[in-house]
Design an enzyme around this catalytic site. Structure first.
Site, PDB file in Angstrom:
ATOM      1  N   ASN A  17      78.087  88.489 -54.748  1.00  0.00           N
ATOM      2  CA  ASN A  17      76.768  88.048 -55.193  1.00  0.00           C
ATOM      3  C   ASN A  17      75.747  88.584 -54.200  1.00  0.00           C
ATOM      4  O   ASN A  17      75.637  88.089 -53.080  1.00  0.00           O
ATOM      5  CB  ASN A  17      76.720  86.511 -55.252  1.00  0.00           C
ATOM      6  CG  ASN A  17      75.330  85.994 -55.587  1.00  0.00           C
ATOM      7  OD1 ASN A  17      74.460  86.731 -56.051  1.00  0.00           O
ATOM      8  ND2 ASN A  17      75.111  84.712 -55.348  1.00  0.00           N
ATOM      9  N   LYS A  19      72.626  88.343 -54.259  1.00  0.00           N
ATOM     10  CA  LYS A  19      71.418  87.507 -54.166  1.00  0.00           C
ATOM     11  C   LYS A  19      70.180  88.421 -54.200  1.00  0.00           C
ATOM     12  O   LYS A  19      70.173  89.406 -54.932  1.00  0.00           O
ATOM     13  CB  LYS A  19      71.484  86.610 -52.934  1.00  0.00           C
ATOM     14  CG  LYS A  19      72.742  85.737 -52.925  1.00  0.00           C
ATOM     15  CD  LYS A  19      72.712  84.649 -51.875  1.00  0.00           C
ATOM     16  CE  LYS A  19      73.983  83.816 -51.953  1.00  0.00           C
ATOM     17  NZ  LYS A  19      73.947  82.684 -51.018  1.00  0.00           N
ATOM     18  N   HIS A 101      74.348  78.654 -59.984  1.00  0.00           N
ATOM     19  CA  HIS A 101      74.503  78.810 -58.541  1.00  0.00           C
ATOM     20  C   HIS A 101      73.698  77.723 -57.839  1.00  0.00           C
ATOM     21  O   HIS A 101      72.639  77.299 -58.319  1.00  0.00           O
ATOM     22  CB  HIS A 101      74.027  80.197 -58.103  1.00  0.00           C
ATOM     23  CG  HIS A 101      74.365  80.518 -56.684  1.00  0.00           C
ATOM     24  ND1 HIS A 101      73.599  80.075 -55.622  1.00  0.00           N
ATOM     25  CD2 HIS A 101      75.391  81.214 -56.137  1.00  0.00           C
ATOM     26  CE1 HIS A 101      74.140  80.500 -54.490  1.00  0.00           C
ATOM     27  NE2 HIS A 101      75.225  81.179 -54.767  1.00  0.00           N
ATOM     28  N   GLU A 103      71.742  77.686 -55.469  1.00  0.00           N
ATOM     29  CA  GLU A 103      70.338  78.017 -55.187  1.00  0.00           C
ATOM     30  C   GLU A 103      69.485  77.876 -56.440  1.00  0.00           C
ATOM     31  O   GLU A 103      68.305  77.513 -56.357  1.00  0.00           O
ATOM     32  CB  GLU A 103      70.264  79.430 -54.602  1.00  0.00           C
ATOM     33  CG  GLU A 103      70.873  79.500 -53.218  1.00  0.00           C
ATOM     34  CD  GLU A 103      71.253  80.893 -52.760  1.00  0.00           C
ATOM     35  OE1 GLU A 103      71.766  81.023 -51.637  1.00  0.00           O
ATOM     36  OE2 GLU A 103      71.046  81.862 -53.533  1.00  0.00           O
ATOM     37  N   GLU A 172      81.634  76.242 -54.792  1.00  0.00           N
ATOM     38  CA  GLU A 172      80.876  76.656 -53.614  1.00  0.00           C
ATOM     39  C   GLU A 172      80.303  75.418 -52.932  1.00  0.00           C
ATOM     40  O   GLU A 172      79.257  74.929 -53.333  1.00  0.00           O
ATOM     41  CB  GLU A 172      79.762  77.639 -53.992  1.00  0.00           C
ATOM     42  CG  GLU A 172      79.017  77.292 -55.287  1.00  0.00           C
ATOM     43  CD  GLU A 172      77.678  77.976 -55.401  1.00  0.00           C
ATOM     44  OE1 GLU A 172      77.515  79.050 -54.811  1.00  0.00           O
ATOM     45  OE2 GLU A 172      76.791  77.418 -56.063  1.00  0.00           O
ATOM     46  N   GLY A 178      76.260  80.469 -46.441  1.00  0.00           N
ATOM     47  CA  GLY A 178      75.360  81.114 -45.507  1.00  0.00           C
ATOM     48  C   GLY A 178      75.208  80.396 -44.188  1.00  0.00           C
ATOM     49  O   GLY A 178      74.329  80.735 -43.389  1.00  0.00           O
ATOM     50  N   SER A 214      80.715  81.327 -47.283  1.00  0.00           N
ATOM     51  CA  SER A 214      80.973  82.051 -46.030  1.00  0.00           C
ATOM     52  C   SER A 214      82.363  82.676 -45.997  1.00  0.00           C
ATOM     53  O   SER A 214      83.085  82.597 -44.996  1.00  0.00           O
ATOM     54  CB  SER A 214      80.772  81.125 -44.820  1.00  0.00           C
ATOM     55  OG  SER A 214      79.430  80.660 -44.764  1.00  0.00           O
TER      56      SER A 214
END
Length: 254
Positions: A17, A19, A101, A103, A172, A178, A214
């Site tokens: 991904n 992003k 996702h 985010e 996730e 991250g 991660s």
């Protein structure tokens, strides 16, 4: 712990991904490095920003590496400024689209039902939705991880077994995205097994469940050794060709 199904029946999938990263020049180098990838045991895919779908299609066409988008509209067409439909994604040879996702859920207030609706829209045009689920640190610390994920999955499972058997789930944990923190293989497996149980209850227990949070070459092999972890949704490491290829190599050996 929930009994796992036989992982040997599911091919490992390593998906990047990107992003909101990339330039034409940087992408060209990365895609050229990924293009030769070939494996019988692990599939590779990249989900790139919308403006770079044509570049990914041109660079990867004819290779074993597939590509997709990071989001999809629930609408097929119309006055929806800024939205991108499934038919548009298909025009660029996409096989995949991420939906839900973390985010998107947190920054764009996407509800569990909207995520399911996006999955349905993807399936309607022949795309494979990768449905992302996961808990925050506060939810994990409160012992609510599985309950949160069951809530997130409920509208997706309501699509029915025929639809759910055509998608991929990505777990996730939000606290590991991250941050450099990663769920231990055992922590990840526990949640993956719970997801597998929920899927099995509607007759979709053998779909791929990816881990995202991660993921690096250094921890990929231990994660992939778990019976219900069928690959990875990779963030930052997917932007580094050697690292991403090393993660895929771990999947090839799993």
């Amino acid at each position: 712990m929930t009994t796992a199904s036989n992982n040997s029946k599911r091919q490992c999938l390593v998906m990047g991904n990107w992003k909101m990263h990339g330039t034409l020049a940087d992408n060209a180098k990365l895609l050229a490095a990924l293009r030769p990838y070939a494996s019988k045991n692990a599939a590779m895919a990249v989900c790139v920003p919308f403006p770079y779908l044509a570049q990914a299609q041109d660079a990867l066409k004819g290779s074993s590496v597939t590509w997709g988008a990071q989001d999809i509209s629930v609408h097929s067409h119309g006055a929806y400024t800024g939205e991108v439909s499934g038919a548009m994604l298909k025009d660029f040879g996409c096989r995949w689209t991420l939906v839900g996702h973390s985010e998107r859920r947190s920054m764009h207030a996407e509800s569990d039902q909207l995520v399911a609706d996006k999955a349905r829209a993807a399936l309607a045009v022949g795309l494979t939705p990768v449905v992302c689920v996961g808990e925050s640190l506060a939810e994990r610390d409160a012992g609510q991880a599985v309950a949160v994920i069951q809530r997130q999955l409920a509208p997706v499972l309501a699509l029915g077994a025929d639809s759910v058997n055509q998608l991929v789930v990505a777990y996730e944990p939000v606290w590991a995205i991250g941050t450099g923190r990663t769920a231990t293989p055992e922590q990840a497996q526990e949640v993956h097994a719970a997801i597998r149980a929920a899927l099995s209850a509607i007759g979709a227990g053998n779909i791929q469940i990816l881990y995202g949070g991660s993921v690096k070459a250094a921890n990929a092999a231990s994660l992939f050794s778990m019976p219900d972890i069928d690959g990875a949704l990779v963030g930052g490491a997917a932007l580094i060709a050697d690292e991403f290829l090393s993660i895929a190599a771990c999947g090839d050996q799993a």
